[in-house]
Design an enzyme around this catalytic site. Structure first.
Site, PDB file in Angstrom:
ATOM      1  N   SER A 152      19.730  39.075  50.917  1.00 17.19           N
ATOM      2  CA  SER A 152      18.889  37.962  50.490  1.00 17.19           C
ATOM      3  C   SER A 152      17.462  38.186  50.955  1.00 17.19           C
ATOM      4  O   SER A 152      17.198  38.991  51.857  1.00 17.19           O
ATOM      5  CB  SER A 152      19.441  36.666  51.114  1.00 17.19           C
ATOM      6  OG  SER A 152      18.556  35.590  50.960  1.00 17.19           O
ATOM      7  N   TYR A 200      22.428  30.772  57.831  1.00 13.36           N
ATOM      8  CA  TYR A 200      22.343  31.643  56.662  1.00 13.36           C
ATOM      9  C   TYR A 200      21.381  32.797  56.927  1.00 13.36           C
ATOM     10  O   TYR A 200      21.712  33.964  56.643  1.00 13.36           O
ATOM     11  CB  TYR A 200      21.879  30.838  55.454  1.00 13.36           C
ATOM     12  CG  TYR A 200      21.892  31.622  54.169  1.00 13.36           C
ATOM     13  CD1 TYR A 200      23.091  31.870  53.496  1.00 13.36           C
ATOM     14  CD2 TYR A 200      20.719  32.119  53.615  1.00 13.36           C
ATOM     15  CE1 TYR A 200      23.110  32.592  52.316  1.00 13.36           C
ATOM     16  CE2 TYR A 200      20.725  32.845  52.437  1.00 13.36           C
ATOM     17  CZ  TYR A 200      21.931  33.074  51.790  1.00 13.36           C
ATOM     18  OH  TYR A 200      21.950  33.804  50.628  1.00 13.36           O
TER      19      TYR A 200
END
Length: 296
Positions: free
Chosen positions: A142, A155
């Site tokens: 990501s 995250y």
């Protein structure tokens, strides 16, 4: 494109988190290129629906990516039923948002376990087969791997972890001709992102990002880029392409994010209740009802 001959035709690929979203889209693109696909996840019905929609041979395994024994058994079954694996896509993931100090420790840890530990267990389960086939492992990462954001500590920590893990694994396996790639993604149109946009804390966070960084990309489009990276055994793939440039400035990103947060978060907190989101996406909801979400 179904049945098109290419470098992946006739091979066996494993996709985790394959019951929906990006995992399902990657599985479809692989199947269109003549790949036999092993679908791994924790939503049995969703996995079966994806399996039945694919043009070629596919099988599914309902297993939690954090279950070492279950993943080892699945890896053995995949080899026995489909043949040795040439491609592994470690896509399974969860997210949650909100202030760290008020976050639920169990939820926070679960994100780390699924995203980071689950990826490592996936690799441990299938690397022996990748060695035999001189295969390729793709770790879905990501923008959060490159530049951390406030209110997304679990995250961001997990995605930074999987990036480092993939770099280490690549160096370790290079002499055995096993390729390891990292897929750097921004916002992808999945249940996780749709859920995030329903939460004030994350909706506001995305709304205050620069315009290019706010855009949400269709899962099918992202999947095509990831499968092309698999075909070319790339060390890195970026969607959108401008994410590549963030690698050049990543050392300067933390102070910029901190300065922005110092200015904007107090104002946003006066306007919006920043509460913990819980696990996000259909997989996250299933997980909270019986730990059935990871990998799906």
């Amino acid at each position: 494109m179904t049945g098109t001959a290419g470098p992946l035709a006739g091979r066996v690929a494993v996709v985790t988190g394959a019951a929906r979203g990006l995992g399902a889209a990657v599985a479809r693109d692989l199947a269109d290129r003549g790949v036999t696909v092993a679908l791994i996840g924790r939503e049995e019905r969703g996995l079966a629906e994806v399996r039945d929609s694919l043009p070629g041979r596919a099988e599914c395994w309902e297993v939690d990516v954090t279950d070492e024994a279950g993943m080892a058994e699945a890896a053995h079954d995949v080899r026995e039923r489909l043949g040795p694996v040439s491609v592994v896509v470690a896509n399974a993931g969860l997210a949650e948002g909100g202030p760290f100090a008020e976050s639920d420790p169990v939820t926070w840890r679960r994100v780390i376990e699924v995203n980071l530990i689950g990826s490592a267990i996936t690799a441990r389960s299938f690397v022996p087969q990748l060695r035999a086939t001189r295969g390729y492992y793709l770790q879905i990462a990501s923008l959060a791997s490159i530049g951390a954001a406030p209110l997304m500590s679990a995250y961001c920590a997990s995605k930074a972890g999987v990036e480092s893990f993939a770099h280490s694994l690549r160096a370790e396996l290079a002499h055995e001709h096993v390729g390891v790639g990292i897929g750097y993604l921004n916002w992808t149109d999945t249940d996780m992102i749709r859920d995030a946009d329903q939460k004030p804390v994350l909706r506001e966070l995305r709304a205050h990002m620069p315009r290019p960084a706010r855009k949400v990309y269709p899962a099918d489009q992202v999947a095509r880029h990831m499968v092309r990276a698999i075909e070319r055994r790339r060390a890195a793939a970026y969607v959108p392409a401008w994410l590549r440039a963030t690698q050049l400035v990543r050392a300067g990103m933390p102070p910029v994010v901190t300065a922005f947060s110092k200015r904007e978060l107090p104002r946003l907190m006066r306007e919006t209740s920043f509460e913990a989101t819980g696990l996000l996406g259909a997989g996250g909801r299933a997980d909270s009802l019986g730990r059935r979400g990871p990998g799906g």
